[in-house]
Design a protein around this motif. Structure first.
Motif, PDB file in Angstrom:
ATOM      1  N   ILE A  90       0.860  -1.196   0.000  1.00  0.00           N
ATOM      2  CA  ILE A  90       0.000   0.000   0.000  1.00  0.00           C
ATOM      3  C   ILE A  90       0.890   1.237   0.000  1.00  0.00           C
ATOM      4  N   LYS A  91       0.447   2.295  -0.676  1.00  0.00           N
ATOM      5  CA  LYS A  91       1.296   3.478  -0.767  1.00  0.00           C
ATOM      6  C   LYS A  91       0.524   4.788  -0.706  1.00  0.00           C
ATOM      7  N   GLY A  92       1.152   5.777  -0.100  1.00  0.00           N
ATOM      8  CA  GLY A  92       0.639   7.140  -0.124  1.00  0.00           C
ATOM      9  C   GLY A  92       1.071   7.807  -1.427  1.00  0.00           C
ATOM     10  N   PRO A  93       0.716   9.081  -1.607  1.00  0.00           N
ATOM     11  CA  PRO A  93       1.075   9.770  -2.852  1.00  0.00           C
ATOM     12  C   PRO A  93       2.568  10.069  -2.928  1.00  0.00           C
ATOM     13  N   LEU A  94       3.102  10.067  -4.141  1.00  0.00           N
ATOM     14  CA  LEU A  94       4.535  10.326  -4.326  1.00  0.00           C
ATOM     15  C   LEU A  94       4.753  11.532  -5.235  1.00  0.00           C
ATOM     16  N   THR A  95       5.743  12.301  -4.898  1.00  0.00           N
ATOM     17  CA  THR A  95       6.136  13.413  -5.763  1.00  0.00           C
ATOM     18  C   THR A  95       6.631  12.855  -7.093  1.00  0.00           C
ATOM     19  N   THR A  96       6.224  13.478  -8.182  1.00  0.00           N
ATOM     20  CA  THR A  96       6.765  13.074  -9.478  1.00  0.00           C
ATOM     21  C   THR A  96       8.074  13.833  -9.680  1.00  0.00           C
ATOM     22  N   LEU A 105       6.929   7.652 -10.689  1.00  0.00           N
ATOM     23  CA  LEU A 105       7.228   6.481  -9.859  1.00  0.00           C
ATOM     24  C   LEU A 105       6.087   5.473  -9.934  1.00  0.00           C
ATOM     25  N   ASN A 106       4.864   6.006 -10.016  1.00  0.00           N
ATOM     26  CA  ASN A 106       3.702   5.118 -10.080  1.00  0.00           C
ATOM     27  C   ASN A 106       3.741   4.278 -11.346  1.00  0.00           C
ATOM     28  N   VAL A 107       4.057   4.949 -12.464  1.00  0.00           N
ATOM     29  CA  VAL A 107       4.115   4.232 -13.736  1.00  0.00           C
ATOM     30  C   VAL A 107       5.216   3.170 -13.680  1.00  0.00           C
ATOM     31  N   THR A 344      -5.501   8.086  -4.478  1.00  0.00           N
ATOM     32  CA  THR A 344      -5.539   8.546  -5.872  1.00  0.00           C
ATOM     33  C   THR A 344      -5.201  10.022  -5.999  1.00  0.00           C
ATOM     34  N   HIS A 345      -5.201  10.754  -4.888  1.00  0.00           N
ATOM     35  CA  HIS A 345      -4.803  12.163  -4.967  1.00  0.00           C
ATOM     36  C   HIS A 345      -3.283  12.278  -4.927  1.00  0.00           C
ATOM     37  N   GLY A 346      -2.777  13.514  -5.090  1.00  0.00           N
ATOM     38  CA  GLY A 346      -1.333  13.727  -5.070  1.00  0.00           C
ATOM     39  C   GLY A 346      -0.832  14.102  -3.689  1.00  0.00           C
ATOM     40  N   ARG A 350       1.601  21.854  -0.319  1.00  0.00           N
ATOM     41  CA  ARG A 350       1.331  23.052   0.502  1.00  0.00           C
ATOM     42  C   ARG A 350       0.815  22.669   1.887  1.00  0.00           C
ATOM     43  N   PHE A 351       0.196  21.485   1.965  1.00  0.00           N
ATOM     44  CA  PHE A 351      -0.448  21.089   3.230  1.00  0.00           C
ATOM     45  C   PHE A 351       0.347  20.025   3.984  1.00  0.00           C
ATOM     46  N   ALA A 352       1.592  19.804   3.547  1.00  0.00           N
ATOM     47  CA  ALA A 352       2.417  18.775   4.209  1.00  0.00           C
ATOM     48  C   ALA A 352       2.548  19.086   5.695  1.00  0.00           C
ATOM     49  N   THR A 356      -4.193  18.277   8.414  1.00  0.00           N
ATOM     50  CA  THR A 356      -5.523  18.820   8.083  1.00  0.00           C
ATOM     51  C   THR A 356      -6.228  18.059   6.957  1.00  0.00           C
ATOM     52  N   MET A 357      -5.492  17.266   6.192  1.00  0.00           N
ATOM     53  CA  MET A 357      -6.074  16.693   4.965  1.00  0.00           C
ATOM     54  C   MET A 357      -6.899  15.441   5.254  1.00  0.00           C
ATOM     55  N   ASN A 358      -7.709  15.082   4.262  1.00  0.00           N
ATOM     56  CA  ASN A 358      -8.623  13.954   4.398  1.00  0.00           C
ATOM     57  C   ASN A 358      -7.881  12.627   4.130  1.00  0.00           C
ATOM     58  N   PRO A 359      -7.846  11.721   5.077  1.00  0.00           N
ATOM     59  CA  PRO A 359      -7.134  10.458   4.858  1.00  0.00           C
ATOM     60  C   PRO A 359      -7.976   9.392   4.153  1.00  0.00           C
ATOM     61  N   ILE A 397     -11.171  19.408   6.512  1.00  0.00           N
ATOM     62  CA  ILE A 397     -11.409  20.732   5.911  1.00  0.00           C
ATOM     63  C   ILE A 397     -12.093  20.700   4.534  1.00  0.00           C
ATOM     64  N   ASP A 398     -11.716  19.707   3.694  1.00  0.00           N
ATOM     65  CA  ASP A 398     -12.270  19.646   2.341  1.00  0.00           C
ATOM     66  C   ASP A 398     -13.790  19.484   2.361  1.00  0.00           C
ATOM     67  N   PHE A 399     -14.298  18.599   3.224  1.00  0.00           N
ATOM     68  CA  PHE A 399     -15.752  18.413   3.332  1.00  0.00           C
ATOM     69  C   PHE A 399     -16.377  19.529   4.162  1.00  0.00           C
TER      70      PHE A 399
HETATM   71  P1  NAD Z   1      -2.829  17.033  -5.487  1.00  0.00           P
HETATM   72  O1  NAD Z   1      -3.845  15.969  -5.498  1.00  0.00           O
HETATM   73  O2  NAD Z   1      -1.606  16.773  -4.679  1.00  0.00           O
HETATM   74  O3  NAD Z   1      -3.465  18.344  -4.876  1.00  0.00           O
HETATM   75  C1  NAD Z   1      -4.435  19.162  -5.492  1.00  0.00           C
HETATM   76  C2  NAD Z   1      -5.344  19.761  -4.427  1.00  0.00           C
HETATM   77  O4  NAD Z   1      -6.275  18.781  -4.025  1.00  0.00           O
HETATM   78  C3  NAD Z   1      -4.615  20.161  -3.141  1.00  0.00           C
HETATM   79  O5  NAD Z   1      -4.115  21.458  -3.192  1.00  0.00           O
HETATM   80  C4  NAD Z   1      -5.714  20.028  -2.104  1.00  0.00           C
HETATM   81  O6  NAD Z   1      -6.498  21.201  -2.083  1.00  0.00           O
HETATM   82  C5  NAD Z   1      -6.560  18.892  -2.648  1.00  0.00           C
HETATM   83  N1  NAD Z   1      -6.276  17.608  -1.998  1.00  0.00           N
HETATM   84  C6  NAD Z   1      -5.452  16.620  -2.427  1.00  0.00           C
HETATM   85  N2  NAD Z   1      -5.447  15.599  -1.565  1.00  0.00           N
HETATM   86  C7  NAD Z   1      -6.296  15.928  -0.567  1.00  0.00           C
HETATM   87  C8  NAD Z   1      -6.723  15.297   0.624  1.00  0.00           C
HETATM   88  N3  NAD Z   1      -6.284  14.063   0.975  1.00  0.00           N
HETATM   89  N4  NAD Z   1      -7.594  15.931   1.445  1.00  0.00           N
HETATM   90  C9  NAD Z   1      -8.054  17.148   1.119  1.00  0.00           C
HETATM   91  N5  NAD Z   1      -7.698  17.809   0.007  1.00  0.00           N
HETATM   92  C10 NAD Z   1      -6.823  17.217  -0.837  1.00  0.00           C
HETATM   93  O7  NAD Z   1      -2.431  17.356  -7.002  1.00  0.00           O
HETATM   94  P2  NAD Z   1      -1.232  18.236  -7.601  1.00  0.00           P
HETATM   95  O8  NAD Z   1      -1.090  19.491  -6.797  1.00  0.00           O
HETATM   96  O9  NAD Z   1      -1.522  18.315  -9.029  1.00  0.00           O
HETATM   97  O10 NAD Z   1       0.069  17.347  -7.416  1.00  0.00           O
HETATM   98  C11 NAD Z   1       1.053  17.513  -6.397  1.00  0.00           C
HETATM   99  C12 NAD Z   1       2.145  16.436  -6.514  1.00  0.00           C
HETATM  100  O11 NAD Z   1       1.560  15.138  -6.361  1.00  0.00           O
HETATM  101  C13 NAD Z   1       2.871  16.392  -7.868  1.00  0.00           C
HETATM  102  O12 NAD Z   1       4.227  16.079  -7.648  1.00  0.00           O
HETATM  103  C14 NAD Z   1       2.205  15.246  -8.588  1.00  0.00           C
HETATM  104  O13 NAD Z   1       3.010  14.678  -9.566  1.00  0.00           O
HETATM  105  C15 NAD Z   1       1.942  14.293  -7.453  1.00  0.00           C
HETATM  106  N6  NAD Z   1       0.853  13.337  -7.702  1.00  0.00           N
HETATM  107  C16 NAD Z   1       1.046  12.072  -7.241  1.00  0.00           C
HETATM  108  C17 NAD Z   1       0.039  11.130  -7.376  1.00  0.00           C
HETATM  109  C18 NAD Z   1       0.278   9.740  -6.845  1.00  0.00           C
HETATM  110  O14 NAD Z   1       1.298   9.481  -6.240  1.00  0.00           O
HETATM  111  N7  NAD Z   1      -0.651   8.813  -7.015  1.00  0.00           N
HETATM  112  C19 NAD Z   1      -1.183  11.468  -7.979  1.00  0.00           C
HETATM  113  C20 NAD Z   1      -1.360  12.790  -8.435  1.00  0.00           C
HETATM  114  C21 NAD Z   1      -0.321  13.720  -8.276  1.00  0.00           C
END
Ligand code: NAD
Length: 425
Positions: A90-96, A105-107, A344-346, A350-352, A356-359, A397-399
């Motif tokens: 299982i993995k969290g989001p990764l910086t590209t 990295l995902n690809v 599926t989000h990135g 900014r919020f590292a 505050t973010m939704n898990p 916060i998002d909801f």
């Molecule tokens: P992002 O999904 O990181 O963020 C976009 C916006 O969505 C944020 O500013 C925030 O407002 C909101 N958001 C994202 N996740 C949230 C959460 N869990 N709870 C609440 N709000 C949330 O997209 P981005 O800014 O385009 O990408 C940032 C970095 O993430 C880039 O390096 C990109 O390549 C990478 N990325 C990684 C993955 C992955 O690892 N699967 C997917 C998409 C983007």
């Protein structure tokens, strides 16, 4: 009891010990916050559901910024070895990484482990703010082909030597006139194979049968791209009839009966098939399907589609249930058993470290993982507790920003709330 590896049995069924070792990548940016919260909920749910008999032993593997800082590599070979060895991770989001090296990295992980299914369930949780009137009608699972199509990465820049060579070859085989601006064109190649299409559709049909779902819809643009997308459709129908026989009824069969005996006979056969509980395999053109998500989502339960279509459809469908921020996903090879469950989000950098973010995206990916392992009781308990938490409007916060009279919670407090709701059940 010693912790053990998950393995794939000769029968194609996963062997999951009571104390499996599961590798995780916490991810970059908001990854550590959402991973810490998700892990706590997953552990609590497993502990409660199985009264301590089952427990996951987590094993960290490095990728992304954390890996780069510690090892100088974005995706260390050891990480791929671990993912390969332990099957389920299982993995969290990764910086590209920007500039050179690995495109994503995902690809890279998907290619290395040949994770040919991108699985994306799309479902509404009561109370989640949604832009559509009846989000509760949306409840389907998308099987997106993950290794082929125009996404294979075979692309040549305009003016490059490769583009010139390719143009010369296209001219040679008689397609030159179809290239509108030959001198300034970039080119991309779209490989779609019978093998790749069959294994994707086969997995979707097996999933539908196992979960007793009524339909598998092959979504494609075969009306325009006859050999690639059209091939996907034809091979999909063929694998359905050849390998699943009596368990399915396809629109191809309907067409054949209509031709031989007329439309009434075909409709009667379809009605009989439904009455007998057979799985209906049909197909929909992709642009029409994007309308259907809004107009008649209740008609769909499992979607089988190619890579690019699947990318668009996954996000459009997730948006309809307000789930863009909480949509879970997984990349799976059902043959070897390899599976990587992921948010599926990135990384929302900014919020590292703001807590505050939704898990929910990563947590629900964890729920998919528990389902994949057959630990259904723990999976259900998390889903139910999450639904109650959202219904009570105790949210991140998002909801919070989209709801009236909600209570704002930190990431960790949201996890506490879900755990409390699991305990209360
Ligand atoms: P992002 O999904 O990181 O963020 C976009 C916006 O969505 C944020 O500013 C925030 O407002 C909101 N958001 C994202 N996740 C949230 C959460 N869990 N709870 C609440 N709000 C949330 O997209 P981005 O800014 O385009 O990408 C940032 C970095 O993430 C880039 O390096 C990109 O390549 C990478 N990325 C990684 C993955 C992955 O690892 N699967 C997917 C998409 C983007």
């Amino acid at each position: 009891m010693n912790s053990q590896k998950i393995t794939m049995g000769a029968d194609g069924i996963l062997n999951v010990p009571d104390h499996p070792i599961i590798p995780f990548i916490e991810g970059d940016g908001i990854g550590p916050d959402v991973w810490t919260a998700s892990k706590r909920v997953l552990d609590a749910a497993v502990e409660i559901a199985y009264k301590g008999k089952r427990r996951i032993e987590w094993k960290e593997m490095l990728a992304g910024e954390k890996a780069f800082n510690q090892t100088g590599q974005w995706l260390p070979a050891e990480t791929l070895d671990i993912a390969r060895e332990y099957l389920v991770s299982i993995k969290g989001p990764l910086t590209t990484p920007v500039g050179g090296g690995i495109r994503s990295l995902n690809v890279a992980m998907r290619q290395e482990l040949d994770l040919y299914v991108c699985l994306r369930p799309v479902k509404w949780y009561k109370g989640v703010p949604s832009p559509v009137v009846h989000p509760e009608k949306v409840n389907f699972v998308i099987f997106r082909e993950n290794t082929e199509d125009i996404y294979a990465g075979i692309e040549y820049a305009n003016g490059s030597e490769e583009a010139k060579k390719l143009l010369a070859f296209i001219n040679e085989i008689g397609g030159g006139k179809k290239v509108r601006f030959p001198e300034s064109s970039a080119f991309g190649i779209k490989p779609v194979s019978k093998d790749g299409s069959e294994r994707l559709v086969r997995s979707a049909i097996k999933y539908a049968l196992e979960h007793k779902l009524p339909t598998v819809s092959i979504v494609h643009k075969g009306n325009i791209m006859k050999f690639t997308e059209g091939g996907f459709k034809i091979w999909g129908y063929e694998v359905a009839e050849r390998e699943f026989g009596d368990k399915v009824f396809t629109w191809e069969q309907w067409e054949r009966i209509k031709k031989a005996d007329g439309e009434d006979a075909a409709n009667a056969a379809l009605k009989n098939a439904k009455a007998a509980g057979k799985l209906i395999v049909n197909d929909v053109i992709a642009d029409n399907f994007l309308q259907q998500i809004l107009l008649a989502p209740q008609d769909y339960s499992v979607i089988a589609t190619l890579n690019l279509n699947g990318d668009y459809i996954s996000d459009a469908a997730a948006a309809a249930v307000g789930g863009i921020g909480i949509a879970p996903g997984a990349n799976i090879n059902y043959i070897t058993g390899h599976a990587v469950f992921e948010a599926t989000h990135g990384t929302a950098p900014r919020f590292a470290n703001t807590n505050t973010m939704n898990p929910s995206s990563l947590l629900l990916s964890g729920v998919m993982m528990l389902e994949y392992m057959g630990w259904l009781e723990a999976a259900r308990s998390i889903e139910e507790a999450l639904a109650v938490t959202i219904m009570r409007k105790r949210v991140t916060i998002d909801f919070y920003n989209l709801m009236n009279d909600a209570t704002l919670l930190k990431t960790s407090e949201f996890a506490d709330e879900i755990i409390k709701n699991i305990q209360e059940k």
